[in-house]
Write a protein that holds these residues in place. Structure first.
Motif, PDB file in Angstrom:
ATOM      1  N   ALA A   1       0.835  -1.206   0.000  1.00  0.00           N
ATOM      2  CA  ALA A   1       0.000   0.000   0.000  1.00  0.00           C
ATOM      3  C   ALA A   1       0.869   1.255   0.000  1.00  0.00           C
ATOM      4  O   ALA A   1       0.579   2.229  -0.715  1.00  0.00           O
ATOM      5  N   GLU A   2       1.944   1.239   0.779  1.00  0.00           N
ATOM      6  CA  GLU A   2       2.848   2.393   0.825  1.00  0.00           C
ATOM      7  C   GLU A   2       3.569   2.579  -0.502  1.00  0.00           C
ATOM      8  O   GLU A   2       3.711   3.708  -0.999  1.00  0.00           O
ATOM      9  N   LEU A   3       4.022   1.469  -1.113  1.00  0.00           N
ATOM     10  CA  LEU A   3       4.674   1.544  -2.419  1.00  0.00           C
ATOM     11  C   LEU A   3       3.708   2.087  -3.467  1.00  0.00           C
ATOM     12  O   LEU A   3       4.084   2.929  -4.304  1.00  0.00           O
ATOM     13  N   ALA A   4       2.461   1.644  -3.423  1.00  0.00           N
ATOM     14  CA  ALA A   4       1.454   2.122  -4.378  1.00  0.00           C
ATOM     15  C   ALA A   4       1.259   3.629  -4.257  1.00  0.00           C
ATOM     16  O   ALA A   4       1.164   4.339  -5.272  1.00  0.00           O
ATOM     17  N   ARG A   5       1.230   4.135  -3.025  1.00  0.00           N
ATOM     18  CA  ARG A   5       1.061   5.581  -2.813  1.00  0.00           C
ATOM     19  C   ARG A   5       2.243   6.361  -3.390  1.00  0.00           C
ATOM     20  O   ARG A   5       2.069   7.420  -4.014  1.00  0.00           O
TER      21      ARG A   5
ATOM     22  N   VAL B   1       3.927   9.410 -10.423  1.00  0.00           N
ATOM     23  CA  VAL B   1       3.313   9.503 -11.758  1.00  0.00           C
ATOM     24  C   VAL B   1       2.536  10.806 -11.895  1.00  0.00           C
ATOM     25  O   VAL B   1       2.596  11.465 -12.936  1.00  0.00           O
ATOM     26  N   TYR B   2       1.835  11.193 -10.838  1.00  0.00           N
ATOM     27  CA  TYR B   2       1.078  12.450 -10.916  1.00  0.00           C
ATOM     28  C   TYR B   2       2.025  13.642 -11.054  1.00  0.00           C
ATOM     29  O   TYR B   2       1.774  14.575 -11.822  1.00  0.00           O
ATOM     30  N   SER B   3       3.127  13.602 -10.316  1.00  0.00           N
ATOM     31  CA  SER B   3       4.106  14.689 -10.371  1.00  0.00           C
ATOM     32  C   SER B   3       4.702  14.830 -11.774  1.00  0.00           C
ATOM     33  O   SER B   3       4.911  15.944 -12.258  1.00  0.00           O
ATOM     34  N   LYS B   4       4.928  13.707 -12.449  1.00  0.00           N
ATOM     35  CA  LYS B   4       5.579  13.725 -13.755  1.00  0.00           C
ATOM     36  C   LYS B   4       4.609  13.998 -14.902  1.00  0.00           C
ATOM     37  O   LYS B   4       4.916  14.746 -15.833  1.00  0.00           O
ATOM     38  N   PHE B   5       3.403  13.383 -14.814  1.00  0.00           N
ATOM     39  CA  PHE B   5       2.476  13.437 -15.950  1.00  0.00           C
ATOM     40  C   PHE B   5       1.166  14.165 -15.662  1.00  0.00           C
ATOM     41  O   PHE B   5       0.370  14.374 -16.579  1.00  0.00           O
ATOM     42  N   ARG B   6       0.928  14.520 -14.408  1.00  0.00           N
ATOM     43  CA  ARG B   6      -0.359  15.074 -13.995  1.00  0.00           C
ATOM     44  C   ARG B   6      -1.509  14.119 -14.313  1.00  0.00           C
ATOM     45  O   ARG B   6      -2.596  14.527 -14.718  1.00  0.00           O
TER      46      ARG B   6
END
Length: 343
Positions: A317-321, A327-332
């Motif tokens: 769960a921590e790795l998934a977060r 991914v959000y930081s890089k690609f939004r």
């Protein structure tokens, strides 16, 4: 009816991640009458409960202080048929891949692209499972579900199920309120098969085998070969298959990303929406092959998170977060789990 429970039972055999967690109580359900007796029992009333099928799409993060109900409702039979199609009913506890292979052996078409997907028949419509251009909704007729409050078996049509991308009403409004007893599928007879060959990798695999006029058996074998080359066997290394859904973004965002990442793989959903490959995003963000705290990201398919043998659900769960944030930081783009988290 006498109900037989196990106590303080290991759930390692019942989750494909292979996490060593325990349940306070566990019961196997083989017939609907057991369910009727179960929901009236003190053990049900006094404990929280969780229904499990194949345990292939679930993340158990710690011991479960309650009752695990294993769906073991079996049976496959033909309800009706005409010259070109038939309605096949399968028990919710049937192994999904074994059901697919049963259909192929009978030359019933429609589910061949869904070969080797782990899990049970009952879990298939809950997730609206899909692969290589086919989803459950494409072959779905109806299902029978046991209402865990009223004790009645209710019938759901496709409209009732509110199917979406890896979604259904059973993951939202009706979550934890029903146990799927059986699913009915509308499949094709040999004279009416409509093969789904839209995915290039299926065409490529068939071409490599010099197959120009494929049968449903050929397609199934191609899909199995493709999946085995990409996805690890849970018996060898714990995993739940694709951990995240492929995100759907609007056309404008896709075109902007394409300028910076020309190789971004995507599939057109509509004139305004594109489905982007989550595995590619995760790999580009640098996570492929990553390893920490006994868990990691598979080195052949970044969409798969794995238990290296001594990991935990909390570590996954921590790795998934971390992956989602990266991914959000890089690609939004926001990645959403396909796996169901149990806390």
């Amino acid at each position: 009816m006498q109900l037989q429970f196990s106590e303080n039972i290991s759930l390692k055999p019942y989750n494909t991640f292979g996490f060593e967690v325990k349940a306070k109580y566990l019961i196997e359900i083989n017939q609907v009458d057991q369910l009727k007796a179960l929901i009236k029992s003190e053990l049900w009333i006094e404990n929280k409960h969780l229904i499990l099928g194949g345990g292939s799409n679930i993340l158990l993060q710690r011991n479960f202080d309650g009752l695990i109900v294993l769906n073991k409702l079996l049976g496959i039979n033909v309800l009706q048929q005409d010259d070109s199609s038939l309605i096949v009913r399968a028990g919710g506890g049937e192994n999904w891949h074994e059901f697919v292979q049963y259909c192929i052996a009978k030359n019933w078409g429609g589910v061949e692209n869904l070969s080797l997907i782990p899990g049970t028949v009952g879990a298939a419509p809950m997730q609206n499972i899909g692969a290589y251009g086919v989803e459950i909704k494409d072959v779905f007729h109806s299902l029978e579900a046991f209402n865990l409050k009223s004790g009645e078996v209710e019938t759901f049509t496709a409209d009732d199920c509110k199917f979406g991308y890896r979604e259904s009403v059973f993951k939202h409004e009706l979550k934890d309120q029903y146990l799927i007893v059986a699913v009915q599928f509308k499949l094709s007879k040999p004279n009416a098969h409509q093969l789904k060959l839209d995915y290039g990798i299926i065409k490529q695999t068939l071409a490599e085998k010099n197959i120009t006029e494929p049968s449903i058996q050929d397609i199934s074998e191609a899909v199995i070969q493709i999946r085995q080359s990409k996805l690890p066997d849970p018996k060898q290394i714990g995993n739940s298959g694709s951990f995240f859904k492929n995100p759907i973004i609007n056309k404008q965002q896709f075109e902007e990303l394409l300028k910076e990442y020309p190789s971004l793989p995507a599939y057109r959903i509509s004139d305004e929406e594109m489905k982007v490959a989550a595995g590619w995003l995760i790999e580009q963000a640098g996570w492929k092959g990553y390893d920490e705290n006994g868990v990691g990201v598979h080195d052949k398919q970044a969409l798969v998170l794995v238990n290296k043998g001594n990991g935990s659900g909390e570590a996954i769960a921590e790795l998934a977060r971390k992956i989602q944030d990266s991914v959000y930081s890089k690609f939004r783009i926001q990645l959403n789990p396909e796996v169901n988290f149990v806390i």
